[in-house]
Design an enzyme around this catalytic site. Structure first.
Site, PDB file in Angstrom:
ATOM      1  N   ARG A  56       0.890  -1.164   0.000  1.00 34.39           N
ATOM      2  CA  ARG A  56       0.000   0.000   0.000  1.00 34.39           C
ATOM      3  C   ARG A  56       0.926   1.211   0.000  1.00 34.39           C
ATOM      4  O   ARG A  56       1.785   1.340   0.869  1.00 34.39           O
ATOM      5  CB  ARG A  56      -0.883  -0.035   1.249  1.00 34.39           C
ATOM      6  CG  ARG A  56      -1.740   1.188   1.485  1.00 34.39           C
ATOM      7  CD  ARG A  56      -2.824   1.308   0.420  1.00 34.39           C
ATOM      8  NE  ARG A  56      -3.807   2.309   0.761  1.00 34.39           N
ATOM      9  CZ  ARG A  56      -3.607   3.621   0.643  1.00 34.39           C
ATOM     10  NH1 ARG A  56      -2.472   4.101   0.223  1.00 34.39           N
ATOM     11  NH2 ARG A  56      -4.572   4.464   0.963  1.00 34.39           N
ATOM     12  N   GLU A  64     -11.410   5.279  -4.887  1.00 32.87           N
ATOM     13  CA  GLU A  64     -11.709   3.854  -4.982  1.00 32.87           C
ATOM     14  C   GLU A  64     -12.232   3.479  -6.372  1.00 32.87           C
ATOM     15  O   GLU A  64     -12.916   4.272  -7.020  1.00 32.87           O
ATOM     16  CB  GLU A  64     -12.748   3.458  -3.930  1.00 32.87           C
ATOM     17  CG  GLU A  64     -12.323   3.724  -2.506  1.00 32.87           C
ATOM     18  CD  GLU A  64     -11.088   2.955  -2.080  1.00 32.87           C
ATOM     19  OE1 GLU A  64     -10.845   1.857  -2.609  1.00 32.87           O
ATOM     20  OE2 GLU A  64     -10.363   3.453  -1.210  1.00 32.87           O
ATOM     21  N   ARG A 124      -0.692  -5.360   4.827  1.00 33.51           N
ATOM     22  CA  ARG A 124      -0.006  -4.834   3.640  1.00 33.51           C
ATOM     23  C   ARG A 124       1.215  -4.029   4.086  1.00 33.51           C
ATOM     24  O   ARG A 124       1.170  -3.327   5.099  1.00 33.51           O
ATOM     25  CB  ARG A 124      -0.921  -3.914   2.834  1.00 33.51           C
ATOM     26  CG  ARG A 124      -2.195  -4.562   2.359  1.00 33.51           C
ATOM     27  CD  ARG A 124      -3.114  -3.567   1.689  1.00 33.51           C
ATOM     28  NE  ARG A 124      -3.549  -2.540   2.634  1.00 33.51           N
ATOM     29  CZ  ARG A 124      -4.470  -1.619   2.373  1.00 33.51           C
ATOM     30  NH1 ARG A 124      -5.045  -1.574   1.187  1.00 33.51           N
ATOM     31  NH2 ARG A 124      -4.818  -0.738   3.292  1.00 33.51           N
TER      32      ARG A 124
END
Length: 181
Positions: A56, A64, A124
């Site tokens: 990330r 999004e 992540r």
């Protein structure tokens, strides 16, 4: 101004950027890897020595593409929120396309921040991605802000002030998603 002087000024600026980012990379934990999948504008999978890392991008947030955007996450310079979620989704798709063009199947440098956690609550890795473009190191996270594909994701990280300034300039110049009215 003569062309030669302009070239020298450009060379000095380029060298400054190279040494600044080269120094940043070399003073931080970093790894080389090949991008194997771009999930969206701010998430990628990178093969690091045969291991697949989900990364990330630290300090940035692109609209999004797989779920609904919040109409109160992206604010113009004057404080007005971008409430058109269809518009935000379109910019999420553009951010993903930009990331694919710049990162997909390329060798990159993954750089961890000294202030931020190494992983988020989803497991992540949180990192900067640097691209070596003709011996010119480019911070891809910052590029997303510069070209108006992302906003700064406020958290504790070393480049936060620099990122906020890049975001402000993009908003001021109505670049990318900031050209909304």
């Amino acid at each position: 101004m003569c062309v030669r002087c302009t070239d020298k000024a450009f060379d000095i600026i380029s060298l400054y950027g190279f040494f600044r980012f080269n120094n940043f990379v070399n003073t931080h934990e970093h790894y080389y890897g090949k991008v194997v999948k771009v999930v969206d504008g701010d998430t990628v999978y990178i093969n690091v020595s045969g291991e697949l890392w989900k990364i990330r991008l630290l300090g940035v947030d692109t609209p999004e593409t797989y779920r609904k955007n919040s109409p109160y996450e992206y604010y113009l310079l004057n404080g007005t929120p971008i409430t058109n979620t269809t518009y935000l989704r379109e910019w999420g798709i553009k951010a993903k396309e930009f990331a694919k063009k710049e990162l997909d199947h390329k060798t990159v440098i993954i750089v961890f921040d000294n202030k931020a956690p190494k992983k988020d609550k989803y497991g992540r890795y949180l990192a900067y991605i640097f691209i070596n473009n003709s011996n010119n190191l480019i911070n891809f996270n910052e590029e997303l802000l510069k070209y108006g594909y992302a906003r700064v994701y406020i958290s504790n990280f070393e480049l936060k002030d620099e990122f906020l300034e890049v975001e402000r300039e993009a908003k001021e110049n109505k670049i990318g998603l900031w050209n909304w009215s």
